[in-house]
Design a protein around this motif. Sequence first.
Motif, PDB file in Angstrom:
ATOM      1  N   UNK A 115       0.832  -1.208   0.000  1.00 55.06           N
ATOM      2  CA  UNK A 115       0.000   0.000   0.000  1.00 55.06           C
ATOM      3  C   UNK A 115       0.867   1.258   0.000  1.00 55.06           C
ATOM      4  N   UNK A 118       2.030   1.766  -3.492  1.00 58.27           N
ATOM      5  CA  UNK A 118       0.962   2.244  -4.383  1.00 58.27           C
ATOM      6  C   UNK A 118       0.644   3.717  -4.121  1.00 58.27           C
ATOM      7  N   UNK A 119       0.533   4.086  -2.862  1.00 55.52           N
ATOM      8  CA  UNK A 119       0.152   5.466  -2.553  1.00 55.52           C
ATOM      9  C   UNK A 119       1.332   6.431  -2.697  1.00 55.52           C
ATOM     10  N   UNK A 122       3.315   5.232  -6.740  1.00 59.18           N
ATOM     11  CA  UNK A 122       2.450   5.228  -7.930  1.00 59.18           C
ATOM     12  C   UNK A 122       1.518   6.439  -7.924  1.00 59.18           C
ATOM     13  N   UNK A 123       0.878   6.710  -6.803  1.00 53.86           N
ATOM     14  CA  UNK A 123      -0.098   7.813  -6.760  1.00 53.86           C
ATOM     15  C   UNK A 123       0.507   9.124  -6.251  1.00 53.86           C
ATOM     16  N   UNK A 125       1.191  10.351  -3.332  1.00 57.15           N
ATOM     17  CA  UNK A 125       0.555  11.020  -2.198  1.00 57.15           C
ATOM     18  C   UNK A 125       1.638  11.383  -1.182  1.00 57.15           C
ATOM     19  N   UNK A 129       0.488  10.738   4.645  1.00 53.53           N
ATOM     20  CA  UNK A 129      -0.822  10.189   4.267  1.00 53.53           C
ATOM     21  C   UNK A 129      -0.672   8.718   3.890  1.00 53.53           C
TER      22      UNK A 129
ATOM     23  N   UNK B 390      -7.640   7.028  -6.195  1.00 50.91           N
ATOM     24  CA  UNK B 390      -6.285   6.639  -5.774  1.00 50.91           C
ATOM     25  C   UNK B 390      -6.242   5.993  -4.387  1.00 50.91           C
ATOM     26  N   UNK B 391      -7.270   6.220  -3.571  1.00 53.37           N
ATOM     27  CA  UNK B 391      -7.346   5.539  -2.267  1.00 53.37           C
ATOM     28  C   UNK B 391      -8.232   4.297  -2.356  1.00 53.37           C
ATOM     29  N   UNK B 393      -8.824   2.210  -5.000  1.00 53.73           N
ATOM     30  CA  UNK B 393      -8.356   0.990  -5.661  1.00 53.73           C
ATOM     31  C   UNK B 393      -7.316   0.210  -4.844  1.00 53.73           C
ATOM     32  N   UNK B 394      -6.396   0.909  -4.113  1.00 54.69           N
ATOM     33  CA  UNK B 394      -5.510   0.086  -3.253  1.00 54.69           C
ATOM     34  C   UNK B 394      -6.306  -0.695  -2.202  1.00 54.69           C
ATOM     35  N   UNK B 398      -6.425  -4.735  -1.781  1.00 57.23           N
ATOM     36  CA  UNK B 398      -6.154  -5.430  -0.516  1.00 57.23           C
ATOM     37  C   UNK B 398      -7.257  -6.443  -0.221  1.00 57.23           C
TER      38      UNK B 398
END
Lengths: 160, 508
Positions: A115, A118-119, A122-123, A125, A129, B390-391, B393-394, B398
């Motif tokens: 996670x 990904x955050x 990839x994203x 952020x 956060x 963006x929040x 899809x992760x 999971x």
Amino acid sequence: MPSASSGSHKAGRTLTVDRVAGGGLAVFAVFVLWQSRALPLGSLANPGPAYMPMALATLLLAAGLAIAILGRDTPGVGSLGFGEWRHAVAIFGACAFAALGLERLGYRLTIFLALLFLLGVVERKRPVVGVVFAVGFAAGTYFLFDTLLRVQLPRGPFGL
Amino acid sequence: MLETLHNLAVGFSVALSPSVLLYAFVGCVIGTLVGVLPGVGPLAGISLLLPATFGMDATRAIVMLAGIYYGAMYGGSTTSILMRIPGEAASVMTCIDGYAMARKGRAGAALAIAAVGSYVAGTVSVVGLMLLAPPLAAFALRFGPPEYFALLLFGLLVLAYMSAGSMVKSLAMAVLGLLLGMVGIDQMSGYFRFAYGVVELGDGLGVVPVAVGLFGLAEILATAGQAVQPKVIEPKLRELLPSRAEWREAAGPIGRGTVLGFLVGIIPGSAHIISSFVSYALEKKLSRRPQEFGHGAVAGVAGPESANNAATSGAFVPMLALGVPSGPIPAVMLAAMMVHGVSPGPLLIRQQPELFWGFVASMYVGNLVLLILNLPLVGIFVNLLRVPYPYLYPAILTFSILGVYAVNGSVVDVWIMLGMGVLGYVLRKLSFETAPIVLGVVLAPMIELALRQSLAMSDGHYGIFFQRPIAATLLVVGLGMMLLSLRTFIRRGLDWRARMALAEKGES
């Protein structure tokens, strides 16, 4: 911008979506036929373990060829947009990491890292956060499934 | 009839007693929660909670487990509609139009239609269960391997025939699914097929990883990186309920789905899965606007949802009346009944009328509880869509990984999901429907076993399929549909050729 008729005419001479798809299915069918050689075929009256896979692969081969032959009218492969491929590869990579790490690093650590990647990467952020979301989600889902629903989830080093 | 009503009154006196009512409510709540969590379907839910019922008396335990069963069946539609993740295989068809409705801002309407459809189907099919259990169960018992093979083949042909898109493509996808279903140990000879040394593949490809990969993961791979991210949907209160036009569109499919689901549910096999596929195909064929299917057709949600819930009740018919489970979930229910000292079968109704009729009445109550529980929750569930993608899809990823892993506690299932995700992503790009693949994976072991058992019965003569009336009828109808499709296909071909000829004339 080419007109629709010229586009389809051009498609008739180049690789079209259906030709590629049909070809792919046909190749897969041939692969299954090849792999089925290792199994006893049996007979029409007494089918062996290879009978059904071979019959199905033959059907798939026929369907694949039909799709390819009838598919000259479909748009060219170039029309397929793969603009999101970088994102798709990154997401797949995160999932593959999760599959590899699940039983080695444990559920919580693996999901936290996946996670966070990904955050954060990839994203893009903010790190705080990303960390809060990753910790909260990994711990929350673990509590819900493992503690409350008694679904055994793997633990990693230090019982994490 | 009077006797039935009298028995039902006895049943209601049991079902409406405060303690039984409480257990029905608890079962429905747990079932809905279990269904909403992707991957933990009714089978896992009932299996996990079975030990918790050991201390209860038989009626309360069975009422609670039944509540979990149909609660989970309903709950599975929520994630299908909101996130395109089927909680279990029966919800696959709901993913297609339910999710499309959600993307159009009609998530609330889709959830409400699914809830009402499930309620109507559940209630009406309980009437069917009550009145038709003994004769229908006796009819279902006449299904031997040849009839079963013919039925499964018929199901696949119906799916291909009803497909509004390319029949060849639908058939190719169904065959691909059947081929994927060949992976694992051959049930007749014990040979490992296409397992490549992976012991976990001995049981074949699981339906949950295949469905979650083809639908959930493929969707995320295709949309997460798009330049224009999926818009955050902010539903307004008045948009939560379906419009009058949507109710009208849903009425017919709910009715048809109920009848179809109940009848299919009685037949052994994964009835609730097959019923939702057949219902979707039927609605697509009957629709005046088949092009809307896949893009948010109300009938595409109402039909399959009603059918899979009606099939849930239908599955209880052979289980209660004959003691024959018609699938893995009724099998676990049967085991649960036996643990509590109840032997389902023809004598159950006579020897333990309070339990049988109490169970039947609790199904009416349970369906009502589910409706009351779920309609107000629509607003809460829909708010999930407010979460930025963006929040979101992760989080979905999971749940997908966790849910798929939880089914068998196997990482191999997670890899299968990943493989299917990539396959679904590519097929989606190439404009193929992936739902027939899931049906193929489900049917493959059954269809092969039925074929080989039939041939063993007949000493290798294929005539057995035409000597038995039920099998022959199903095959003849199926082949007739294929011929009809071919006629349309050839006509379409002529039209296409005629168009090409005209175009060439124009060019010259």
